[in-house]
Scaffold this active site. Structure first.
Site, PDB file in Angstrom:
ATOM      1  CG  ASP A 145     -17.318  -7.485  39.290  1.00  0.00           C
ATOM      2  OD1 ASP A 145     -17.016  -8.638  38.942  1.00  0.00           O
ATOM      3  OD2 ASP A 145     -17.435  -7.127  40.474  1.00  0.00           O
ATOM      4  CB  SER A 160     -14.367  -7.255  46.037  1.00  0.00           C
ATOM      5  OG  SER A 160     -15.355  -6.298  45.749  1.00  0.00           O
TER       6      SER A 160
END
Ligand code: ARG
Length: 397
Positions: A13, A173
Site C-alpha cells: 500500500d 497483509s
C-alpha cells in the site's frame, strides 16, 4: 519545495503511494518515514532499500524502547485487550504518527500521506494523531481516495516497476510490532478457512513446540515487568525475550472475528506470545494486591481505556484521566509471578508481593486463633435480609 511526508512501512500500500504522490498529487519531494516498533528487521531494511530505489528522502527511526516502555507497558497496566486479544497495531499507530510529525517539523513539511484503506481502523488512528499534533496538516489517503483494491495495486506496481513481494497467491497483509503480529487478507478472508501454518512466525504449533514444561518467573515493579528469571532487561529486550519464551511454547495464537470501528466484521489472526503471557502474569499479581472493589472497578476502567486505545485516541483527556486511576493502583503491583508453560497453555503457579492483601493465618483451615469463626455468625444471620423478606412476602400470597 512541495514536500509530503509519507508514513512508510515498505509494504504494498505505502509503496504504491510513492509514485502516486509525485504523479497524481503533484509533490516534488517525497519524505518517507519508517518507524521501527519491533517489526521484522528485514522489513525495515527492505523499506530503506525501496525508498532509495524510488528516490525518496528516507528516515528510519528506532522507537523500540519508547514503544515498549510508554505504549506496551501502559497497555499492560490497563490490561489492554479488544474482543479477546492484546491490542497491538492500535497502540503503535500513535507513536508512528508522532514520529512522522516530528520529521515533518524538522523538514518543514505540513503535508502527509498514509497507505491506509478506507475500510480499516488505521485511517482514524493516524489522521487523529497527526491533526492533534499539527492542526494545519494536510493529509492524503490515496488508497482510500482512489478506492483501490489489492489486485489493482499489484497490477499498478508491476506497471510502474515498483519493488514488491506480494503476488496474487500470497497476499497476506501483516502488521507487526513488539506487542503482537496480525495477519489478515487473502484466503483468510473466508472465516471458514483454517489458518495455514505458514502464516505464523513467532509461535510454534502444538507439534513443534517444546516437549518439556518450561517455568518462567516475571518480576513486576509498579505494574511493569522489570526482569525475567532474575535477569533485568530494558523494556524492549524484555518483551523480545518473553516473545521468544512464550512463542517456543506455542502461546498466543488467536483466531477471531473482530468488529472494526466502521462496524465491519473481519477475520483476524494474531500471534501475541509475549503480551499474552505478560497480561496473564499481570492480572495474577493484581488479584493478589488490589482490593476487590479496586479489581471490580478497574475492570470497567480497563475496558474504557482499551476502547480509546483501540480507536487510537491516545492523546484524549479521558484516557489521561483513566490513567490517573490506573497508575494509582499500579504502585502496589510489585512482586513476582511464576508461570508454567506447555504447548500453548500458560498457568500461573506462584505469586508473591510485599503488598499482598492475603494472610495465610486468616484464611487457613488449620488456624483457629487469627480468625475466630464464631464471630461470623451475626454477619451471616443478617446477610441477604431484604432478599429473604421478599421471599416471605411472595410465599405468603
Ligand atoms: N484489526 C487490527 C486492528 O485494527 C489489525 C489491523 C492491521 N493489520 C494488518 N494485518 N494489516 O488493530
Amino acid at each position: 519545495m512541495n514536500k509530503v511526508v509519507l508514513v512508510y512501512s515498505g509494504g504494498l500500500d505505502t509503496t504504491v503511494c510513492i509514485p502516486m504522490m509525485k504523479e497524481e498529487y503533484g509533490y516534488d519531494e517525497i519524505i518517507t518515514v519508517t518507524v521501527d516498533v519491533g517489526q521484522d528487521p528485514k522489513d525495515i531494511q527492505q523499506a530503506e532499500e525501496k525508498a532509495k530505489h524510488l528516490n525518496t528522502k528516507h528516515f528510519t527511526i528506532d522507537a523500540k524502547e519508547e514503544f515498549a516502555k510508554d505504549f506496551c507497558f501502559t497497555s499492560l497496566k490497563a490490561n489492554g485487550t479488544y474482543e479477546g486479544y492484546p491490542i497491538s497495531t492500535s497502540i503503535a499507530r500513535p507513536l508512528i504518527s508522532k514520529k512522522a510529525v516530528e520529521i515533518a517539523m524538522q523538514e518543514g513539511a505540513t503535508s502527509f500521506a498514509h497507505g491506509c484503506t478506507g475500510k480499516g481502523n488505521d485511517q482514524f488512528r493516524i489522521e487523529y494523531v497527526i491533526q492533534a499534533l499539527m492542526p494545519n496538516a494536510k493529509i492524503h489517503a490515496p488508497i482510500r481516495e482512489k478506492n483501490m483494491t489489492r489486485v489493482w495495486e499489484i497490477d499498478y506496481a508491476k506497471k510502474k516497476n515498483l519493488p514488491i513481494q506480494q503476488s496474487l497467491e500470497k497476499i497476506w497483509s501483516i502488521d507487526e510490532n513488539l506487542w503482537g503480529r496480525s495477519i489478515e487478507g487473502g484466503k483468510l478472508e473466508d472465516p471458514n478457512f483454517a489458518p495455514p501454518e505458514e502464516i505464523f512466525q513467532w509461535t510454534k504449533g502444538p507439534l513443534n513446540s517444546l516437549n518439556e514444561i518450561c517455568e518462567v518467573a516475571i518480576q513486576f515493579e509498579n505494574g511493569t515487568p522489570i526482569s525475567i528469571n532474575g535477569k533485568t532487561l530494558t523494556p524492549a529486550q524484555l518483551v523480545l525475550l518473553v516473545n521468544k519464551i512464550a512463542g517456543d511454547n506455542g502461546i498466543g495464537r488467536i483466531d477471531i472475528m473482530e468488529d472494526r470501528m466502521l462496524g465491519l466484521k473481519v477475520r483476524e489472526n494474531y500471534e501475541c506470545p509475549g503480551s499474552a503471557l505478560l497480561l496473564t502474569a499481570h492480572k495474577a499479581l493484581e488479584a493478589l494486591v488490589l482490593t476487590r472493589d479496586e479489581i471490580r472497578f478497574k475492570a470497567i476502567v480497563d475496558q474504557e481505556w482499551s476502547k480509546l486505545a483501540y480507536e487510537g485516541l491516545w492523546y484524549d483527556p479521558f484516557k489521561d484521566a483513566l490513567e490517573s486511576f490506573i497508575n494509582k493502583t499500579q504502585v502496589r503491583v510489585c512482586g513476582e509471578v511464576v508461570l508454567r508453560l506447555y504447548k500453548g497453555s500458560a498457568q500461573v503457579i506462584k505469586r508473591s508481593s510485599p503488598w499482598a492483601l492475603y494472610s495465610e493465618a486468616l484464611a487457613s483451615f488449620d488456624n483457629a486463633e487469627a480468625y475466630d469463626q464464631r464471630e461470623s455468625t451475626g454477619t451471616v444471620k443478617n446477610f441477604g435480609l431484604q432478599s429473604r423478606m421478599f421471599y416471605q412476602l411472595k410465599n405468603a400470597r
